[in-house]
Design a protein around this motif. Structure first.
Motif, PDB file in Angstrom:
ATOM      1  N   ILE A  36      53.090  74.897  33.257  1.00 38.79           N
ATOM      2  CA  ILE A  36      51.723  74.393  33.099  1.00 38.79           C
ATOM      3  C   ILE A  36      50.839  75.489  32.506  1.00 38.79           C
ATOM      4  O   ILE A  36      50.138  75.283  31.509  1.00 38.79           O
ATOM      5  CB  ILE A  36      51.142  73.894  34.439  1.00 38.79           C
ATOM      6  CG1 ILE A  36      51.864  72.640  34.905  1.00 38.79           C
ATOM      7  CG2 ILE A  36      49.632  73.634  34.312  1.00 38.79           C
ATOM      8  CD1 ILE A  36      51.556  72.251  36.353  1.00 38.79           C
ATOM      9  N   GLY A  37      50.864  76.660  33.120  1.00 33.50           N
ATOM     10  CA  GLY A  37      50.025  77.762  32.655  1.00 33.50           C
ATOM     11  C   GLY A  37      50.404  78.255  31.280  1.00 33.50           C
ATOM     12  O   GLY A  37      49.535  78.482  30.422  1.00 33.50           O
ATOM     13  N   GLU A  38      51.681  78.412  31.050  1.00 31.94           N
ATOM     14  CA  GLU A  38      52.110  78.962  29.774  1.00 31.94           C
ATOM     15  C   GLU A  38      51.863  77.996  28.625  1.00 31.94           C
ATOM     16  O   GLU A  38      51.384  78.391  27.559  1.00 31.94           O
ATOM     17  CB  GLU A  38      53.584  79.351  29.824  1.00 31.94           C
ATOM     18  CG  GLU A  38      53.966  80.156  28.616  1.00 31.94           C
ATOM     19  CD  GLU A  38      55.206  80.968  28.816  1.00 31.94           C
ATOM     20  OE1 GLU A  38      55.860  81.245  27.804  1.00 31.94           O
ATOM     21  OE2 GLU A  38      55.527  81.335  29.960  1.00 31.94           O
ATOM     22  N   MET A  42      49.446  78.805  25.546  1.00 29.55           N
ATOM     23  CA  MET A  42      49.949  78.783  24.169  1.00 29.55           C
ATOM     24  C   MET A  42      49.193  77.765  23.325  1.00 29.55           C
ATOM     25  O   MET A  42      48.835  78.043  22.176  1.00 29.55           O
ATOM     26  CB  MET A  42      51.443  78.445  24.139  1.00 29.55           C
ATOM     27  CG  MET A  42      52.325  79.525  24.695  1.00 29.55           C
ATOM     28  SD  MET A  42      52.583  80.768  23.448  1.00 29.55           S
ATOM     29  CE  MET A  42      53.923  81.668  24.178  1.00 29.55           C
ATOM     30  N   VAL A  43      48.944  76.595  23.879  1.00 28.38           N
ATOM     31  CA  VAL A  43      48.250  75.547  23.127  1.00 28.38           C
ATOM     32  C   VAL A  43      46.816  75.980  22.813  1.00 28.38           C
ATOM     33  O   VAL A  43      46.357  75.882  21.668  1.00 28.38           O
ATOM     34  CB  VAL A  43      48.285  74.203  23.889  1.00 28.38           C
ATOM     35  CG1 VAL A  43      47.323  73.196  23.290  1.00 28.38           C
ATOM     36  CG2 VAL A  43      49.708  73.645  23.903  1.00 28.38           C
ATOM     37  N   LEU A  58      47.343  85.536  27.326  1.00 27.45           N
ATOM     38  CA  LEU A  58      46.737  84.357  27.955  1.00 27.45           C
ATOM     39  C   LEU A  58      47.808  83.474  28.590  1.00 27.45           C
ATOM     40  O   LEU A  58      47.653  83.020  29.734  1.00 27.45           O
ATOM     41  CB  LEU A  58      45.935  83.544  26.932  1.00 27.45           C
ATOM     42  CG  LEU A  58      45.287  82.267  27.489  1.00 27.45           C
ATOM     43  CD1 LEU A  58      44.276  82.594  28.592  1.00 27.45           C
ATOM     44  CD2 LEU A  58      44.638  81.468  26.370  1.00 27.45           C
ATOM     45  N   ALA A  59      48.902  83.243  27.876  1.00 24.70           N
ATOM     46  CA  ALA A  59      49.972  82.387  28.404  1.00 24.70           C
ATOM     47  C   ALA A  59      50.559  82.964  29.689  1.00 24.70           C
ATOM     48  O   ALA A  59      50.776  82.238  30.665  1.00 24.70           O
ATOM     49  CB  ALA A  59      51.059  82.201  27.350  1.00 24.70           C
ATOM     50  N   ILE A  60      50.807  84.254  29.704  1.00 19.63           N
ATOM     51  CA  ILE A  60      51.375  84.891  30.901  1.00 19.63           C
ATOM     52  C   ILE A  60      50.371  84.858  32.050  1.00 19.63           C
ATOM     53  O   ILE A  60      50.728  84.538  33.197  1.00 19.63           O
ATOM     54  CB  ILE A  60      51.832  86.326  30.587  1.00 19.63           C
ATOM     55  CG1 ILE A  60      53.042  86.293  29.653  1.00 19.63           C
ATOM     56  CG2 ILE A  60      52.155  87.091  31.870  1.00 19.63           C
ATOM     57  CD1 ILE A  60      53.445  87.646  29.089  1.00 19.63           C
ATOM     58  N   ALA A  61      49.125  85.181  31.767  1.00 23.40           N
ATOM     59  CA  ALA A  61      48.096  85.173  32.819  1.00 23.40           C
ATOM     60  C   ALA A  61      47.970  83.787  33.449  1.00 23.40           C
ATOM     61  O   ALA A  61      47.940  83.652  34.682  1.00 23.40           O
ATOM     62  CB  ALA A  61      46.754  85.631  32.252  1.00 23.40           C
ATOM     63  N   LEU A  62      47.928  82.757  32.604  1.00 24.32           N
ATOM     64  CA  LEU A  62      47.806  81.399  33.139  1.00 24.32           C
ATOM     65  C   LEU A  62      49.076  80.960  33.869  1.00 24.32           C
ATOM     66  O   LEU A  62      48.997  80.209  34.845  1.00 24.32           O
ATOM     67  CB  LEU A  62      47.440  80.413  32.037  1.00 24.32           C
ATOM     68  CG  LEU A  62      46.018  80.542  31.484  1.00 24.32           C
ATOM     69  CD1 LEU A  62      45.783  79.551  30.353  1.00 24.32           C
ATOM     70  CD2 LEU A  62      44.971  80.373  32.584  1.00 24.32           C
ATOM     71  N   ALA A  63      50.222  81.435  33.433  1.00 20.35           N
ATOM     72  CA  ALA A  63      51.463  81.118  34.148  1.00 20.35           C
ATOM     73  C   ALA A  63      51.410  81.670  35.570  1.00 20.35           C
ATOM     74  O   ALA A  63      51.789  80.976  36.529  1.00 20.35           O
ATOM     75  CB  ALA A  63      52.666  81.688  33.391  1.00 20.35           C
ATOM     76  N   PHE A  64      50.941  82.890  35.734  1.00 16.68           N
ATOM     77  CA  PHE A  64      50.809  83.462  37.072  1.00 16.68           C
ATOM     78  C   PHE A  64      49.756  82.702  37.883  1.00 16.68           C
ATOM     79  O   PHE A  64      49.980  82.390  39.056  1.00 16.68           O
ATOM     80  CB  PHE A  64      50.463  84.957  37.003  1.00 16.68           C
ATOM     81  CG  PHE A  64      51.663  85.849  36.907  1.00 16.68           C
ATOM     82  CD1 PHE A  64      52.309  86.304  38.039  1.00 16.68           C
ATOM     83  CD2 PHE A  64      52.151  86.236  35.668  1.00 16.68           C
ATOM     84  CE1 PHE A  64      53.428  87.129  37.957  1.00 16.68           C
ATOM     85  CE2 PHE A  64      53.270  87.056  35.567  1.00 16.68           C
ATOM     86  CZ  PHE A  64      53.902  87.504  36.710  1.00 16.68           C
ATOM     87  N   VAL A  65      48.625  82.395  37.271  1.00 11.51           N
ATOM     88  CA  VAL A  65      47.564  81.680  37.990  1.00 11.51           C
ATOM     89  C   VAL A  65      48.064  80.327  38.490  1.00 11.51           C
ATOM     90  O   VAL A  65      47.906  79.993  39.673  1.00 11.51           O
ATOM     91  CB  VAL A  65      46.314  81.493  37.089  1.00 11.51           C
ATOM     92  CG1 VAL A  65      45.336  80.491  37.701  1.00 11.51           C
ATOM     93  CG2 VAL A  65      45.625  82.823  36.853  1.00 11.51           C
ATOM     94  N   PHE A  66      48.673  79.551  37.603  1.00 14.38           N
ATOM     95  CA  PHE A  66      49.157  78.229  38.020  1.00 14.38           C
ATOM     96  C   PHE A  66      50.352  78.340  38.955  1.00 14.38           C
ATOM     97  O   PHE A  66      50.487  77.549  39.893  1.00 14.38           O
ATOM     98  CB  PHE A  66      49.484  77.365  36.801  1.00 14.38           C
ATOM     99  CG  PHE A  66      48.273  76.746  36.176  1.00 14.38           C
ATOM    100  CD1 PHE A  66      47.827  75.498  36.587  1.00 14.38           C
ATOM    101  CD2 PHE A  66      47.565  77.413  35.196  1.00 14.38           C
ATOM    102  CE1 PHE A  66      46.700  74.925  36.029  1.00 14.38           C
ATOM    103  CE2 PHE A  66      46.430  76.853  34.627  1.00 14.38           C
ATOM    104  CZ  PHE A  66      45.992  75.615  35.038  1.00 14.38           C
ATOM    105  N   GLY A  67      51.227  79.310  38.719  1.00 17.48           N
ATOM    106  CA  GLY A  67      52.372  79.509  39.603  1.00 17.48           C
ATOM    107  C   GLY A  67      51.944  79.836  41.027  1.00 17.48           C
ATOM    108  O   GLY A  67      52.419  79.222  41.992  1.00 17.48           O
ATOM    109  N   TYR A  68      51.021  80.780  41.157  1.00 10.82           N
ATOM    110  CA  TYR A  68      50.508  81.122  42.481  1.00 10.82           C
ATOM    111  C   TYR A  68      49.719  79.956  43.084  1.00 10.82           C
ATOM    112  O   TYR A  68      49.783  79.716  44.281  1.00 10.82           O
ATOM    113  CB  TYR A  68      49.595  82.347  42.419  1.00 10.82           C
ATOM    114  CG  TYR A  68      50.302  83.660  42.195  1.00 10.82           C
ATOM    115  CD1 TYR A  68      51.466  83.985  42.864  1.00 10.82           C
ATOM    116  CD2 TYR A  68      49.772  84.600  41.314  1.00 10.82           C
ATOM    117  CE1 TYR A  68      52.096  85.201  42.666  1.00 10.82           C
ATOM    118  CE2 TYR A  68      50.393  85.818  41.113  1.00 10.82           C
ATOM    119  CZ  TYR A  68      51.551  86.117  41.786  1.00 10.82           C
ATOM    120  OH  TYR A  68      52.162  87.322  41.592  1.00 10.82           O
ATOM    121  N   SER A  69      48.984  79.239  42.254  1.00 13.95           N
ATOM    122  CA  SER A  69      48.126  78.160  42.757  1.00 13.95           C
ATOM    123  C   SER A  69      48.920  77.061  43.452  1.00 13.95           C
ATOM    124  O   SER A  69      48.484  76.543  44.484  1.00 13.95           O
ATOM    125  CB  SER A  69      47.308  77.552  41.624  1.00 13.95           C
ATOM    126  OG  SER A  69      46.384  78.493  41.143  1.00 13.95           O
TER     127      SER A  69
END
Length: 160
Positions: A36-38, A42-43, A58-69
């Motif tokens: 979801i985050g990645e 990317m999009v 940005l993709a990595i940061a959002l991957a961590f945010v959504f993964g942790y969320s």
């Protein structure tokens, strides 16, 4: 059921040999948040015409945010206060997300033309999705090993 008892309940023989099914479920949970985050990162970055480094960050940061969320919301619903929930999410998902991000972003970065591909290009989507599949295959044994030692996703099972 306390944490160690619950983690042992997810093993084959109680000797730390975690079932593949448990590892697959933990990895799919991680993959969902990462994807979801990645994909969102990317999009958004590709649509805005950002460069490769900014897009990847940005993709990595959002991957961590959504993964942790995903973990954070689940353990909060189970009754943990925010501080304890954050600690559980960090302990449960950090290594899994890091391995997954290293693998799938490495595939995107090292696939010729993938970083220059646009949203309408098949290469954009095939590399991104193919990277998730390979990351899943590599991260599942890592999660199995960690859960068998009471680490990683094992810490969240006490709250399910």
């Amino acid at each position: 059921m306390d944490h160690s008892t619950h983690a042992t309940a997810h093993t084959d023989h109680g000797d730390g040999a975690v079932t593949w099914s448990t590892a697959v479920r933990a990895t799919l949970h991680c993959l969902t948040g990462c994807a979801i985050g990645e994909i969102l990162g990317m999009v958004v970055a590709t649509a805005l015409g950002w460069g490769n480094v900014a897009t990847t960050v940005l993709a990595i940061a959002l991957a961590f945010v959504f993964g942790y969320s995903l973990t954070l919301f689940a353990v909060r619903r189970a009754g943990l206060d925010l501080r304890a929930a954050v600690k559980v999410a960090l302990a449960a998902d950090s290594v899994s997300i890091a391995v997954m991000e290293l693998v799938d972003n490495g595939i995107v970065v090292f696939t010729p033309g993938a970083m220059e591909a646009q949203l309408s290009d098949g290469l954009f989507w095939s590399t991104l999705l193919g990277g998730f599949v390979i990351a899943f295959l590599i991260t599942t044994p890592v999660n199995r090993w960690m859960i068998g030692r009471g680490k990683g996703h094992a810490v969240v099972h006490a709250y399910h």
